[in-house]
Design a protein around this motif. Structure first.
Motif, mmCIF file in Angstrom:
data_model
loop_
_atom_site.group_PDB
_atom_site.id
_atom_site.type_symbol
_atom_site.label_atom_id
_atom_site.label_comp_id
_atom_site.label_asym_id
_atom_site.label_seq_id
_atom_site.Cartn_x
_atom_site.Cartn_y
_atom_site.Cartn_z
ATOM 1 N N VAL A 1 -12.415 -20.416 -5.281
ATOM 2 C CA VAL A 1 -11.190 -19.405 -5.191
ATOM 3 C C VAL A 1 -9.946 -20.111 -4.686
ATOM 4 N N THR A 2 -10.093 -20.904 -3.444
ATOM 5 C CA THR A 2 -9.224 -21.456 -2.993
ATOM 6 C C THR A 2 -8.897 -22.830 -3.268
ATOM 7 N N ALA A 3 -9.884 -23.584 -4.040
ATOM 8 C CA ALA A 3 -9.696 -25.093 -4.286
ATOM 9 C C ALA A 3 -10.610 -25.460 -5.437
ATOM 10 N N GLY A 4 -10.599 -24.448 -6.604
ATOM 11 C CA GLY A 4 -11.442 -24.906 -7.334
ATOM 12 C C GLY A 4 -11.308 -26.260 -8.223
ATOM 13 N N PRO A 5 -10.358 -26.860 -8.599
ATOM 14 C CA PRO A 5 -10.341 -27.803 -9.176
ATOM 15 C C PRO A 5 -10.593 -29.145 -8.223
ATOM 16 N N LEU A 6 -10.238 -28.934 -6.993
ATOM 17 C CA LEU A 6 -10.606 -30.000 -5.947
ATOM 18 C C LEU A 6 -12.119 -29.884 -5.761
ATOM 19 N N ILE A 7 -12.623 -28.807 -5.854
ATOM 20 C CA ILE A 7 -14.127 -28.717 -5.732
ATOM 21 C C ILE A 7 -14.962 -29.543 -6.859
ATOM 22 N N MET A 8 -14.249 -29.150 -8.054
ATOM 23 C CA MET A 8 -15.077 -29.703 -9.333
ATOM 24 C C MET A 8 -14.673 -31.118 -9.393
ATOM 25 N N ALA B 1 -6.302 -10.441 -8.968
ATOM 26 C CA ALA B 1 -7.035 -11.696 -9.252
ATOM 27 C C ALA B 1 -6.470 -12.081 -10.649
ATOM 28 N N ARG B 2 -6.029 -11.177 -11.531
ATOM 29 C CA ARG B 2 -5.260 -11.574 -12.777
ATOM 30 C C ARG B 2 -3.914 -12.377 -12.572
ATOM 31 N N ASP B 3 -3.407 -11.604 -11.408
ATOM 32 C CA ASP B 3 -1.990 -12.231 -11.027
ATOM 33 C C ASP B 3 -2.083 -13.776 -10.344
ATOM 34 N N VAL B 4 -3.132 -13.928 -9.632
ATOM 35 C CA VAL B 4 -3.356 -15.119 -9.045
ATOM 36 C C VAL B 4 -3.703 -16.139 -9.973
ATOM 37 N N MET B 5 -4.713 -15.812 -10.921
ATOM 38 C CA MET B 5 -4.934 -16.887 -12.150
ATOM 39 C C MET B 5 -3.869 -17.088 -12.883
ATOM 40 N N ALA B 6 -2.779 -16.322 -13.052
ATOM 41 C CA ALA B 6 -1.862 -16.530 -14.061
ATOM 42 C C ALA B 6 -0.660 -17.406 -13.112
ATOM 43 N N ALA B 7 -0.796 -17.355 -11.818
ATOM 44 C CA ALA B 7 0.294 -17.912 -11.054
ATOM 45 C C ALA B 7 -0.108 -19.409 -10.788
ATOM 46 N N GLY B 8 -1.666 -19.551 -10.728
ATOM 47 C CA GLY B 8 -2.294 -20.863 -10.636
ATOM 48 C C GLY B 8 -1.854 -21.616 -9.089
ATOM 49 N N GLY B 9 -1.849 -22.765 -9.136
ATOM 50 C CA GLY B 9 -1.613 -23.631 -8.223
ATOM 51 C C GLY B 9 -2.376 -23.187 -6.791
ATOM 52 N N LEU B 10 -1.762 -22.769 -5.824
ATOM 53 C CA LEU B 10 -2.378 -22.731 -4.400
ATOM 54 C C LEU B 10 -2.446 -21.166 -4.249
ATOM 55 N N SER B 11 -2.244 -20.370 -5.177
ATOM 56 C CA SER B 11 -2.390 -18.778 -4.899
ATOM 57 C C SER B 11 -3.614 -18.447 -4.672
ATOM 58 N N GLY B 12 -4.666 -19.008 -5.078
ATOM 59 C CA GLY B 12 -5.883 -18.505 -4.724
ATOM 60 C C GLY B 12 -6.090 -18.494 -3.233
ATOM 61 N N ALA B 13 -5.672 -19.779 -2.806
ATOM 62 C CA ALA B 13 -5.904 -20.223 -1.108
ATOM 63 C C ALA B 13 -5.136 -18.861 -0.453
ATOM 64 N N ILE B 14 -3.978 -18.686 -0.987
ATOM 65 C CA ILE B 14 -3.185 -17.433 -0.336
ATOM 66 C C ILE B 14 -3.936 -16.121 -0.526
#
Length: 394
Positions: free
Chosen positions: A131-138, A313-326
């Motif tokens: 959630v916080t760093a998906g692209p970094l983890i993968m 959660a839908r808003d966060v996915m739409a925003a992308g970036g670091l929104s998951g960490a926030i």
């Protein structure tokens, strides 16, 4: 010299419900495993007990103030004791074949990254990492030729449903939610829900924080984002349905109209055992379903007025970036405040939404590059902002 056939394993979050279920499976065949590191929080007695039982090399408490008690409990055993965040990070760098990541919250991110850098197979129960760093983890897993296996029951179910399938043929993924403690409560009663009521799950035996997150559906909101990141799906391919029996864990829908469903008893040892034994299947001590006795499976659409976390959660996915960490940081801060009696049950989502609204305006923060430093900065600002919102609310 004979080569040991034991698998080297570490368990991060060994004293929690996922960690204890993992230990249960490992302890049934102790000669097959060499336990490298176990970590825990404040429950030093349990941590020491399992470290001795499994003959671990090192036991680590997340809280340095607990280190003297841990050392005393392990005195004379030959098991090393350590404490603090840096000690947990160091433990994650120790060579291991398989690492269970079951620390709850954003604190699980760094140990998971270190384990991947050490090329361990990461059994990921810490949903906050993706959630916080998906692209970094993968990307870290790919760079170090490490593998990630999902342990959340829903994501394990999707993973199993995709065996032998082409991801390009997947139209949708449906993850199920029990609905938590309040799924049948009148909507107007939720504002007055107590901590004790939110901490009692009707189906699963989980820790308090996850149980409350289930009642608010924040747990499912995190899992929606996790599904997107792990399986590289588009947000509109991911659906949530309320399934009170918690027997169907997920369904995968394909372009020919077929739905592949994964069913099993609500017992986390199924998903843990699948990850532990992968790519093989081995017998597990879980209940077998009697479909005739079950007779009926119930599904219904989630009410996003009752469960605003899903909309967020839908808003966060739409925003992308670091929104998951926030998002996750604000959620953790709001949950802390609810447990402390500072917020009502329905106030948590309102706090998280306000934090997302405030920080979305900070382009450099919410939409910065996906680096560990930036993720940590977004996490910290999310917590600070959430506390400010909590402190200044009417």
């Amino acid at each position: 010299m004979a080569v040991s056939s034991q698998r080297r394993v570490s368990i991060f979050g060994a004293t929690g419900s996922i960690g204890q279920s993992t230990i249960d499976l490992i302890a049934r065949d102790p000669d097959a495993y060499d336990v490298v590191a176990l970590t825990g929080g404040h429950n030093v007695a349990r941590l020491a007990q399992v470290a001795i039982r499994l003959k671990a090399d090192v036991a680590v408490t997340a809280h340095e103030e607990n280190l003297p008690a841990l050392r005393d409990a392990l005195a004379g055993t030959g098991i090393a004791a350590a404490g603090g965040a840096s000690a947990i990070e160091e433990a994650a760098t120790r060579p291991a074949d398989w690492v269970m990541s079951a620390i709850v919250g954003a604190a699980g991110l760094l140990p998971g990254l270190r384990a991947l850098e050490a090329r361990a197979t990461l059994a990921l129960a810490n949903k906050e990492s993706l959630v916080t760093a998906g692209p970094l983890i993968m990307a870290t897993a790919q760079a170090h030729h490490a593998r990630i296996l999902p342990v959340d029951s829903e994501h394990s179910a999707v993973f199993q449903g995709l065996v032998g399938e082409d991801l390009a043929t997947v139209e949708r993924v449906i993850i199920t939610a029990s609905g938590g403690a309040f799924r049948d409560w009148p909507l107007e009663a939720l504002a007055g829900a107590t901590l004790a009521e939110a901490s009692a799950h009707p189906n699963w035996d989980m820790g308090q924080r996850i149980t409350i997150d289930s009642a608010s559906m924040f747990n499912k909101a995190l899992e929606v984002i996790e599904t997107k990141e792990f399986f590289e799906l588009k947000p509109d391919q991911i659906e949530v349905v309320v399934h009170p029996q918690s027997l169907v864990h997920a369904l995968v829908g394909f372009n020919d109209g077929a739905l592949m469903a994964h069913l099993g008893a609500p017992d986390m040892r199924h998903a843990i055992g699948y990850a532990l034994n992968w790519p093989e299947r081995r017998s597990l001590p879980v209940d077998r379903l009697d479909l005739a006795k079950i007779a009926t499976l119930e599904f219904r659409a989630p009410d996003e007025v009752r469960y605003p976390a899903l909309r967020l959660a839908r808003d966060v996915m739409a925003a992308g970036g670091l929104s998951g960490a926030i998002f996750n940081a604000a959620k953790e801060a709001a949950l802390d405040a609810f447990i402390a009696g500072q917020l009502g049950f329905m106030d948590m989502a309102a706090i998280v939404e306000e934090v997302l609204t405030r920080l979305d305006a900070d382009v450099s923060l919410a939409h910065g590059a996906m680096t560990l430093d930036n993720v940590c900065a977004a996490d910290q600002m999310g917590r600070i902002t959430a506390q400010d919102v909590i402190n200044t609310r009417p």
